[in-house]
Scaffold this motif. Structure first.
Motif, PDB file in Angstrom:
ATOM      1  N   THR A 154      -6.199 -25.274 -15.208  1.00  0.00           N
ATOM      2  CA  THR A 154      -5.917 -24.155 -14.308  1.00  0.00           C
ATOM      3  C   THR A 154      -6.848 -24.094 -13.102  1.00  0.00           C
ATOM      4  OG1 THR A 154      -7.332 -22.638 -15.566  1.00  0.00           O
ATOM      5  CG2 THR A 154      -4.998 -22.757 -16.200  1.00  0.00           C
ATOM      6  N   VAL A 155      -8.072 -24.599 -13.222  1.00  0.00           N
ATOM      7  CA  VAL A 155      -9.042 -24.526 -12.133  1.00  0.00           C
ATOM      8  C   VAL A 155      -9.526 -25.935 -11.794  1.00  0.00           C
ATOM      9  CG1 VAL A 155     -11.278 -23.654 -11.362  1.00  0.00           C
ATOM     10  CG2 VAL A 155      -9.819 -22.238 -12.828  1.00  0.00           C
ATOM     11  N   LEU A 156      -9.468 -26.296 -10.509  1.00  0.00           N
ATOM     12  CA  LEU A 156      -9.977 -27.579 -10.050  1.00  0.00           C
ATOM     13  C   LEU A 156     -11.419 -27.383  -9.591  1.00  0.00           C
ATOM     14  CD1 LEU A 156      -8.088 -30.137  -7.838  1.00  0.00           C
ATOM     15  CD2 LEU A 156     -10.534 -29.720  -7.547  1.00  0.00           C
ATOM     16  N   VAL A 157     -12.358 -27.954 -10.352  1.00  0.00           N
ATOM     17  CA  VAL A 157     -13.766 -27.892  -9.969  1.00  0.00           C
ATOM     18  C   VAL A 157     -14.182 -29.223  -9.363  1.00  0.00           C
ATOM     19  CG1 VAL A 157     -14.350 -26.146 -11.682  1.00  0.00           C
ATOM     20  CG2 VAL A 157     -14.569 -28.564 -12.269  1.00  0.00           C
ATOM     21  N   GLU A 158     -15.189 -29.169  -8.492  1.00  0.00           N
ATOM     22  CA  GLU A 158     -15.587 -30.361  -7.738  1.00  0.00           C
ATOM     23  C   GLU A 158     -17.093 -30.429  -7.583  1.00  0.00           C
ATOM     24  OE1 GLU A 158     -12.845 -31.271  -4.208  1.00  0.00           O
ATOM     25  OE2 GLU A 158     -12.968 -29.087  -4.192  1.00  0.00           O
ATOM     26  N   ALA A 159     -17.547 -31.641  -7.260  1.00  0.00           N
ATOM     27  CA  ALA A 159     -18.867 -31.901  -6.685  1.00  0.00           C
ATOM     28  C   ALA A 159     -20.005 -31.283  -7.489  1.00  0.00           C
ATOM     29  CB  ALA A 159     -18.897 -31.398  -5.237  1.00  0.00           C
ATOM     30  N   GLY A 202      -9.320 -23.082  -1.857  1.00  0.00           N
ATOM     31  CA  GLY A 202      -9.785 -24.337  -2.414  1.00  0.00           C
ATOM     32  C   GLY A 202      -8.649 -25.270  -2.802  1.00  0.00           C
ATOM     33  N   ARG A 203      -9.025 -26.483  -3.216  1.00  0.00           N
ATOM     34  CA  ARG A 203      -8.038 -27.442  -3.708  1.00  0.00           C
ATOM     35  C   ARG A 203      -7.433 -26.944  -5.006  1.00  0.00           C
ATOM     36  NH1 ARG A 203     -10.834 -32.581  -5.032  1.00  0.00           N
ATOM     37  NH2 ARG A 203      -8.759 -33.233  -5.683  1.00  0.00           N
ATOM     38  N   VAL A 244     -23.949 -26.940 -11.246  1.00  0.00           N
ATOM     39  CA  VAL A 244     -23.428 -26.102 -10.165  1.00  0.00           C
ATOM     40  C   VAL A 244     -22.221 -26.829  -9.586  1.00  0.00           C
ATOM     41  CG1 VAL A 244     -23.910 -25.007  -7.952  1.00  0.00           C
ATOM     42  CG2 VAL A 244     -25.738 -25.240  -9.656  1.00  0.00           C
ATOM     43  N   LEU A 245     -21.084 -26.123  -9.482  1.00  0.00           N
ATOM     44  CA  LEU A 245     -19.863 -26.726  -8.952  1.00  0.00           C
ATOM     45  C   LEU A 245     -19.173 -25.728  -8.027  1.00  0.00           C
ATOM     46  CD1 LEU A 245     -19.566 -27.029 -12.464  1.00  0.00           C
ATOM     47  CD2 LEU A 245     -18.386 -29.029 -11.573  1.00  0.00           C
ATOM     48  N   ASN A 246     -18.160 -26.229  -7.296  1.00  0.00           N
ATOM     49  CA  ASN A 246     -17.308 -25.293  -6.594  1.00  0.00           C
ATOM     50  C   ASN A 246     -15.875 -25.417  -7.106  1.00  0.00           C
ATOM     51  OD1 ASN A 246     -17.203 -27.835  -4.860  1.00  0.00           O
ATOM     52  ND2 ASN A 246     -15.556 -26.632  -3.941  1.00  0.00           N
ATOM     53  N   GLY A 247     -15.143 -24.349  -6.995  1.00  0.00           N
ATOM     54  CA  GLY A 247     -13.749 -24.307  -7.395  1.00  0.00           C
ATOM     55  C   GLY A 247     -13.113 -23.051  -6.862  1.00  0.00           C
ATOM     56  N   ASP A 248     -11.858 -23.137  -6.436  1.00  0.00           N
ATOM     57  CA  ASP A 248     -11.144 -21.990  -5.854  1.00  0.00           C
ATOM     58  C   ASP A 248     -11.902 -21.394  -4.672  1.00  0.00           C
ATOM     59  OD1 ASP A 248      -9.092 -22.282  -7.654  1.00  0.00           O
ATOM     60  OD2 ASP A 248      -9.709 -20.638  -8.964  1.00  0.00           O
ATOM     61  N   GLY A 249     -12.648 -22.248  -3.948  1.00  0.00           N
ATOM     62  CA  GLY A 249     -13.367 -21.784  -2.772  1.00  0.00           C
ATOM     63  C   GLY A 249     -14.628 -21.021  -3.060  1.00  0.00           C
ATOM     64  N   GLU A 287     -14.859 -18.865   2.400  1.00  0.00           N
ATOM     65  CA  GLU A 287     -14.509 -19.901   1.427  1.00  0.00           C
ATOM     66  C   GLU A 287     -15.333 -21.158   1.666  1.00  0.00           C
ATOM     67  OE1 GLU A 287     -10.671 -22.833   0.510  1.00  0.00           O
ATOM     68  OE2 GLU A 287     -10.392 -20.956   1.608  1.00  0.00           O
ATOM     69  N   ILE A 288     -15.888 -21.729   0.590  1.00  0.00           N
ATOM     70  CA  ILE A 288     -16.717 -22.920   0.748  1.00  0.00           C
ATOM     71  C   ILE A 288     -15.933 -24.171   0.372  1.00  0.00           C
ATOM     72  CG2 ILE A 288     -18.815 -21.614   0.300  1.00  0.00           C
ATOM     73  CD1 ILE A 288     -18.929 -23.012  -2.474  1.00  0.00           C
ATOM     74  N   ASN A 289     -16.437 -25.316   0.860  1.00  0.00           N
ATOM     75  CA  ASN A 289     -15.867 -26.593   0.442  1.00  0.00           C
ATOM     76  C   ASN A 289     -16.806 -27.255  -0.561  1.00  0.00           C
ATOM     77  OD1 ASN A 289     -17.928 -27.799   1.939  1.00  0.00           O
ATOM     78  ND2 ASN A 289     -16.627 -28.193   3.703  1.00  0.00           N
ATOM     79  N   ASN A 290     -16.639 -28.547  -0.792  1.00  0.00           N
ATOM     80  CA  ASN A 290     -17.432 -29.198  -1.843  1.00  0.00           C
ATOM     81  C   ASN A 290     -18.695 -29.873  -1.324  1.00  0.00           C
ATOM     82  OD1 ASN A 290     -16.418 -31.544  -0.681  1.00  0.00           O
ATOM     83  ND2 ASN A 290     -14.842 -31.830  -2.234  1.00  0.00           N
ATOM     84  N   ASP A 291     -19.224 -29.408  -0.203  1.00  0.00           N
ATOM     85  CA  ASP A 291     -20.490 -29.913   0.329  1.00  0.00           C
ATOM     86  C   ASP A 291     -21.560 -28.854   0.111  1.00  0.00           C
ATOM     87  OD1 ASP A 291     -19.232 -32.258   1.270  1.00  0.00           O
ATOM     88  OD2 ASP A 291     -18.579 -31.222   3.080  1.00  0.00           O
ATOM     89  N   HIS A 292     -22.242 -28.918  -1.021  1.00  0.00           N
ATOM     90  CA  HIS A 292     -23.296 -27.961  -1.347  1.00  0.00           C
ATOM     91  C   HIS A 292     -24.425 -28.710  -2.036  1.00  0.00           C
ATOM     92  CE1 HIS A 292     -21.405 -28.165  -5.359  1.00  0.00           C
ATOM     93  NE2 HIS A 292     -20.263 -27.930  -4.729  1.00  0.00           N
TER      94      HIS A 292
END
Length: 310
Positions: free
Chosen positions: A35-40, A6-7, A50-55, A84-89
């Motif tokens: 420490t953790v980049l969360v997205e989307a 992940g990013r 619901v978010l994604n972070g670190d894949g 590993e997932i991206n931020n399209d969920h």
């Protein structure tokens, strides 16, 4: 050494999640991590994001007013066998599952809230005229179809991105655009499909809508800014989107961007003279509102920003 997934945050950068009250026109910080980049963010219910972070995929409880959580509050959603997932969920309208886009280009359905065995929806390994990757951005209100951007790599090495409706049972796409213009950010507004496209102004993404059975998208925004990721509130009243400064290419991270609001009626082709309202100016872009961020009752939405301390 474990491979980075992940990013990742830049030096001095923090990842933050906010919730925005539409009626009060105010936002509050609910999460911050160095420490953790969360997205989307998606909104599962009034108490859960619901978010994604670190894949990976995570649940985040929405804290009481005045409280700010950190990475220790993130609850993992197990996805055995999923890359590993991206931020399209995107959440299924029932809230019982989420469909994720994996880095391998496939779409998978994951049960919520506890996670578990995934159902693979697409299969890009079958014989095709081009290599494909699926990037999910929307699910129809009746859950009968998925809105996705399909990237294709031609035999001469050129990537194209087009809007498609994907059958969740078979994974087969029905293309709604097949041209040389970059399209992205497709999402449902009832039975209407919204997306951003450069077809009206090459090099400058603008928002457009496409009605069922239509072939010609209707332009929604018409300015020199670069506009991405349209999301209509569940009640149809508001159209939220991400707006970059003029000249930006794509939807990069770490830009000064605006979250803007328009009447939701524009998604259905209503013609009215209206100036977009800027709700928030922030440091972000990629990861801020890539996917539908509205609460089910349409009174608030969630978004991410990524400030860097000097």
């Amino acid at each position: 050494m474990t491979e980075t997934r992940g990013r990742q945050l830049l030096p001095g950068q923090t990842s933050r999640v906010h919730v925005y009250d539409v009626e009060a026109r105010t936002s509050r910080l609910v999460f911050e991590s160095s420490t953790v980049l969360v997205e989307a963010p998606n909104v599962l219910d009034a108490e859960t994001l619901v978010l994604n972070g670190d894949g990976d995929l995570w649940l985040l409880p929405v804290p009481a007013a005045g409280d700010v959580l950190d990475e220790t509050a993130l609850l993992p959603v197990p996805m055995p066998g999923v890359d590993e997932i991206n931020n399209d969920h995107v959440l299924d309208p029932s809230g019982a599952s989420v469909v994720v886009s994996a880095r391998n280009g496939e779409l998978y359905r994951i049960p919520l809230p506890d996670g578990g065995a995934a159902t693979q929806i697409t299969d890009t390994t079958t014989a095709l005229p081009a290599k494909r990757k699926f990037y999910l951005h929307g699910i129809a209100p009746d859950a009968g179809s998925l809105a996705a951007i399909v990237g294709e790599l031609s035999e001469d090495g050129v990537w194209t991105t087009d809007v498609a409706i994907v059958d969740p049972a078979t994974g087969e796409p029905t293309f709604l655009t097949r041209d040389g213009f970059p399209d992205d950010g497709c999402a449902f507004a009832g039975d209407v499909l919204l997306f951003n496209t450069e077809r009206f102004s090459p090099g400058t993404a603008q928002l457009a809508s496409l009605r069922p059975g239509g072939s010609e998208p209707v332009r929604i925004t018409n300015d020199d800014r670069v506009n991405w990721f349209p999301h209509v509130s569940p009640d149809g009243a508001h159209l939220l989107y991400l707006s970059y400064e003029p000249g930006v290419q794509g939807h990069p991270a770490d830009h000064r961007v605006e979250l803007r609001l328009l009447p939701g009626a524009l998604a259905r082709g209503a013609r009215m003279a209206v100036v977009p309202e800027t709700l928030v100016t922030l440091d972000g872009g990629q990861g801020t509102v890539n996917v539908p961020p509205w609460a089910p009752d349409s009174t608030w939405f969630a978004y991410c920003d990524y400030p860097v301390t000097s």
